[in-house]
Design an enzyme around this catalytic site. Sequence first.
Site, PDB file in Angstrom:
ATOM      1  N   TYR A  53      -1.823  -0.308  11.068  1.00  0.00           N
ATOM      2  CA  TYR A  53      -1.969  -0.850   9.822  1.00  0.00           C
ATOM      3  C   TYR A  53      -0.735  -0.601   8.948  1.00  0.00           C
ATOM      4  CZ  TYR A  53      -3.552  -1.389   4.971  1.00  0.00           C
ATOM      5  OH  TYR A  53      -3.302  -1.607   3.374  1.00  0.00           O
ATOM      6  N   LYS A  55       2.031  -3.116   7.261  1.00  0.00           N
ATOM      7  CA  LYS A  55       2.276  -3.406   5.816  1.00  0.00           C
ATOM      8  C   LYS A  55       3.824  -3.009   5.623  1.00  0.00           C
ATOM      9  CE  LYS A  55      -0.150  -4.288   2.942  1.00  0.00           C
ATOM     10  NZ  LYS A  55      -0.816  -5.817   2.545  1.00  0.00           N
ATOM     11  N   THR A 101       0.959  -1.202  -0.042  1.00  0.00           N
ATOM     12  CA  THR A 101      -0.072  -0.118  -0.090  1.00  0.00           C
ATOM     13  C   THR A 101       0.841   1.266   0.026  1.00  0.00           C
ATOM     14  OG1 THR A 101      -1.709   1.209   1.530  1.00  0.00           O
ATOM     15  CG2 THR A 101       0.023  -0.283   2.421  1.00  0.00           C
ATOM     16  N   ASP A 102       0.541   2.439  -0.483  1.00  0.00           N
ATOM     17  CA  ASP A 102       1.076   3.752  -0.496  1.00  0.00           C
ATOM     18  C   ASP A 102       1.048   4.138   0.878  1.00  0.00           C
ATOM     19  OD1 ASP A 102      -1.627   4.378  -0.121  1.00  0.00           O
ATOM     20  OD2 ASP A 102      -1.592   5.844  -2.023  1.00  0.00           O
ATOM     21  N   GLU A 103       0.303   3.505   1.854  1.00  0.00           N
ATOM     22  CA  GLU A 103       0.101   4.132   3.088  1.00  0.00           C
ATOM     23  C   GLU A 103       1.600   3.790   3.971  1.00  0.00           C
ATOM     24  OE1 GLU A 103      -3.315   3.599   5.164  1.00  0.00           O
ATOM     25  OE2 GLU A 103      -4.422   3.444   3.099  1.00  0.00           O
TER      26      GLU A 103
HETATM   27  P1  NAD Z   1     -10.052  -7.198   2.413  1.00  0.00           P
HETATM   28  O1  NAD Z   1      -9.883  -6.766   3.774  1.00  0.00           O
HETATM   29  O2  NAD Z   1     -11.127  -7.096   1.700  1.00  0.00           O
HETATM   30  O3  NAD Z   1      -9.733  -8.701   2.274  1.00  0.00           O
HETATM   31  C1  NAD Z   1      -8.636  -9.341   2.965  1.00  0.00           C
HETATM   32  C2  NAD Z   1      -8.834 -10.855   2.565  1.00  0.00           C
HETATM   33  O4  NAD Z   1      -7.802 -11.631   3.593  1.00  0.00           O
HETATM   34  C3  NAD Z   1      -9.951 -11.515   3.133  1.00  0.00           C
HETATM   35  O5  NAD Z   1     -10.697 -12.296   2.294  1.00  0.00           O
HETATM   36  C4  NAD Z   1      -9.646 -12.104   4.560  1.00  0.00           C
HETATM   37  O6  NAD Z   1     -10.441 -13.291   4.959  1.00  0.00           O
HETATM   38  C5  NAD Z   1      -8.276 -12.504   3.992  1.00  0.00           C
HETATM   39  N1  NAD Z   1      -7.557 -12.976   5.355  1.00  0.00           N
HETATM   40  C6  NAD Z   1      -7.170 -12.137   6.355  1.00  0.00           C
HETATM   41  N2  NAD Z   1      -6.411 -12.666   7.234  1.00  0.00           N
HETATM   42  C7  NAD Z   1      -6.129 -13.761   6.573  1.00  0.00           C
HETATM   43  C8  NAD Z   1      -5.127 -14.951   7.213  1.00  0.00           C
HETATM   44  N3  NAD Z   1      -4.554 -14.924   8.223  1.00  0.00           N
HETATM   45  N4  NAD Z   1      -4.975 -16.088   6.393  1.00  0.00           N
HETATM   46  C9  NAD Z   1      -5.741 -16.090   5.163  1.00  0.00           C
HETATM   47  N5  NAD Z   1      -6.412 -14.997   4.769  1.00  0.00           N
HETATM   48  C10 NAD Z   1      -6.838 -13.906   5.443  1.00  0.00           C
HETATM   49  O7  NAD Z   1      -8.804  -6.640   1.679  1.00  0.00           O
HETATM   50  P2  NAD Z   1      -8.521  -5.940   0.413  1.00  0.00           P
HETATM   51  O8  NAD Z   1      -9.039  -4.458   0.519  1.00  0.00           O
HETATM   52  O9  NAD Z   1      -9.001  -6.632  -0.785  1.00  0.00           O
HETATM   53  O10 NAD Z   1      -6.761  -5.642   0.127  1.00  0.00           O
HETATM   54  C11 NAD Z   1      -6.219  -6.885  -0.308  1.00  0.00           C
HETATM   55  C12 NAD Z   1      -4.609  -6.240  -0.087  1.00  0.00           C
HETATM   56  O11 NAD Z   1      -4.374  -4.942  -0.742  1.00  0.00           O
HETATM   57  C13 NAD Z   1      -4.239  -6.169   1.349  1.00  0.00           C
HETATM   58  O12 NAD Z   1      -2.936  -6.532   1.422  1.00  0.00           O
HETATM   59  C14 NAD Z   1      -4.354  -4.774   1.614  1.00  0.00           C
HETATM   60  O13 NAD Z   1      -3.176  -4.166   2.416  1.00  0.00           O
HETATM   61  C15 NAD Z   1      -3.712  -4.018   0.173  1.00  0.00           C
HETATM   62  N6  NAD Z   1      -4.347  -2.855  -0.181  1.00  0.00           N
HETATM   63  C16 NAD Z   1      -5.779  -2.568  -0.380  1.00  0.00           C
HETATM   64  C17 NAD Z   1      -6.092  -1.408  -0.702  1.00  0.00           C
HETATM   65  C18 NAD Z   1      -7.598  -0.809  -0.614  1.00  0.00           C
HETATM   66  O14 NAD Z   1      -7.936   0.244  -1.171  1.00  0.00           O
HETATM   67  N7  NAD Z   1      -8.447  -1.814  -0.527  1.00  0.00           N
HETATM   68  C19 NAD Z   1      -5.187  -0.213  -0.916  1.00  0.00           C
HETATM   69  C20 NAD Z   1      -3.657  -0.559  -1.032  1.00  0.00           C
HETATM   70  C21 NAD Z   1      -3.431  -1.842  -0.583  1.00  0.00           C
HETATM   71  P1  TYD Z   2     -10.674   4.594   3.925  1.00  0.00           P
HETATM   72  O1  TYD Z   2     -11.582   4.009   2.913  1.00  0.00           O
HETATM   73  O2  TYD Z   2     -10.732   4.013   5.468  1.00  0.00           O
HETATM   74  O3  TYD Z   2      -9.144   4.208   3.456  1.00  0.00           O
HETATM   75  P2  TYD Z   2      -7.595   4.657   3.907  1.00  0.00           P
HETATM   76  O4  TYD Z   2      -7.949   5.006   5.257  1.00  0.00           O
HETATM   77  O5  TYD Z   2      -6.949   3.630   3.861  1.00  0.00           O
HETATM   78  O6  TYD Z   2      -7.269   5.701   3.064  1.00  0.00           O
HETATM   79  O7  TYD Z   2     -10.782   5.928   4.300  1.00  0.00           O
HETATM   80  C1  TYD Z   2     -10.381   6.834   2.943  1.00  0.00           C
HETATM   81  C2  TYD Z   2     -10.712   8.274   3.633  1.00  0.00           C
HETATM   82  O8  TYD Z   2     -12.030   8.562   3.908  1.00  0.00           O
HETATM   83  C3  TYD Z   2      -9.728   8.658   4.558  1.00  0.00           C
HETATM   84  O9  TYD Z   2      -9.313  10.035   4.612  1.00  0.00           O
HETATM   85  C4  TYD Z   2     -10.841   8.528   5.715  1.00  0.00           C
HETATM   86  C5  TYD Z   2     -12.113   8.972   5.075  1.00  0.00           C
HETATM   87  N1  TYD Z   2     -13.216   8.235   5.795  1.00  0.00           N
HETATM   88  C6  TYD Z   2     -14.112   9.236   6.318  1.00  0.00           C
HETATM   89  O10 TYD Z   2     -14.174  10.355   6.159  1.00  0.00           O
HETATM   90  N2  TYD Z   2     -15.540   8.695   6.877  1.00  0.00           N
HETATM   91  C7  TYD Z   2     -15.568   7.205   7.024  1.00  0.00           C
HETATM   92  O11 TYD Z   2     -16.471   6.726   7.717  1.00  0.00           O
HETATM   93  C8  TYD Z   2     -14.435   6.331   6.495  1.00  0.00           C
HETATM   94  C9  TYD Z   2     -14.457   4.629   6.713  1.00  0.00           C
HETATM   95  C10 TYD Z   2     -13.422   6.924   6.174  1.00  0.00           C
END
Ligand code: NAD
Ligand code: TYD
Length: 370
Positions: A184, A188, A159-161
């Site tokens: 978080y 990561k 993640t970019d975070e």
């Molecule tokens: P999500 O929370 O929707 O899904 C996570 C999945 O991992 C779930 O299916 C969960 O059951 C599984 N999981 C959790 N713990 C586990 C374990 N111990 N063993 C096996 N499976 C397990 O997450 P997402 O949004 O699909 O994100 C996927 C990846 O991308 C993550 O690594 C996250 O850090 C990264 N990422 C997500 C975003 C975003 O915007 N969603 C942005 C940047 C990076």
């Molecule tokens: P989020 O979807 O939780 O992603 P991330 O924190 O990983 O960027 O949040 C996106 C942005 O939206 C973040 O600046 C926090 C804000 N946010 C709200 O303002 N209200 C909400 O209820 C949530 C979940 C997030």
Amino acid sequence: MSDQRRAASERAGSVSARASEPTTGVVGTPFKPKCILVTGGAGFIGSNFIRHLLAADRSVRIVNADCLTYAGNLENLADVTADEPRYTFAKADICETATIVALCHEHGIDSIINFAAESHVDRSIEGAAPFIRTNVQGTLSLLEAARACGNLRFLQVGTDEVYGTLGDEGLFTESTPLDPHSPYSASKAAADHLVSAFGTTYGLPVIITRCSNNYGPFQFPEKMIPLMINNARQNKPLPVYGDGSNIRDWLHVEDHCTAIHAALCIGRPGRVYNIGGNSERKNIDVVKTILKFMGKPDSLITYVKDRPGHDFRYAIDATRARDELGWLPMTKFETGIEQTINWYLSHQNWLDHVTSGTYREYCEQMYAKR
Ligand code: NAD
Ligand code: TYD
């Protein structure tokens, strides 16, 4: 299929075509995966990726290892599992190395893509321990499994975070120092360090992608965009943290999938690739766009107490992905958000199902305090 989707699929097809030359996965040559272990494939991005890859590469096999936390939902893949012989689901925890090794041997796995994670910042602020377990220990466990099975190619979805926060100017590049601010992002960042250390120390062919905020179908409605859509459809308040001026760079999940596919096949081991959507938006503007598309009033917006340590701005320089992977995001935010809203509105049973039970308790706890 929309023009954007068609373009994204064609791009993925061209990645497959480039990767279909004979290869051994040696540095500098394209890698043609035969059987991939996808971890966390029942979550948001993983399930989109599995659907995407099965369509983009007609010969690849996928084993999805997921322990099905609150965020993992096999309904996300209901259309794939029905009669797809190239797809297998295994309920497995990535922290259990022996189970992962056994799966790799059983299925002839040649590469691992690690999506499995605890992924929500607000939950990490409530309690970091599950994040350390899955994101750090789980990644270590997978790296050990990859080594034990003959140095499998390993792609870590990051993640970019991990870069921390930006002010009004500038972009994250791959050489921006890691400076995570939430439990978080700290977990990561620790995982990324382990991944690159396994590349340097043991010669494991590792690739890290670091993407910006994803949006699209099947995202669990604790994250901002589906949460706001879900609340708006029920005429509930839309909780905007702080003054809503925080900025995220929104990446459509389908664009993310083409980037991961490209990074797996033609990424250089040892490399990090930033993946961004070229779509920076203030949170408040995203929320207002959602309300406008849904025909709901701005009066639903409620400003609530800010998130502690709330990063102000994320923005990605994805030049390396463009130059080395031939990748660009194809989806304009306005098109992608409209399609995404329409998807949630036409999948209200899915929303109702995933937001029943424990999700309600989560919302009551999380938002009562704000
Ligand atoms: P999500 O929370 O929707 O899904 C996570 C999945 O991992 C779930 O299916 C969960 O059951 C599984 N999981 C959790 N713990 C586990 C374990 N111990 N063993 C096996 N499976 C397990 O997450 P997402 O949004 O699909 O994100 C996927 C990846 O991308 C993550 O690594 C996250 O850090 C990264 N990422 C997500 C975003 C975003 O915007 N969603 C942005 C940047 C990076
Ligand atoms: P989020 O979807 O939780 O992603 P991330 O924190 O990983 O960027 O949040 C996106 C942005 O939206 C973040 O600046 C926090 C804000 N946010 C709200 O303002 N209200 C909400 O209820 C949530 C979940 C997030």
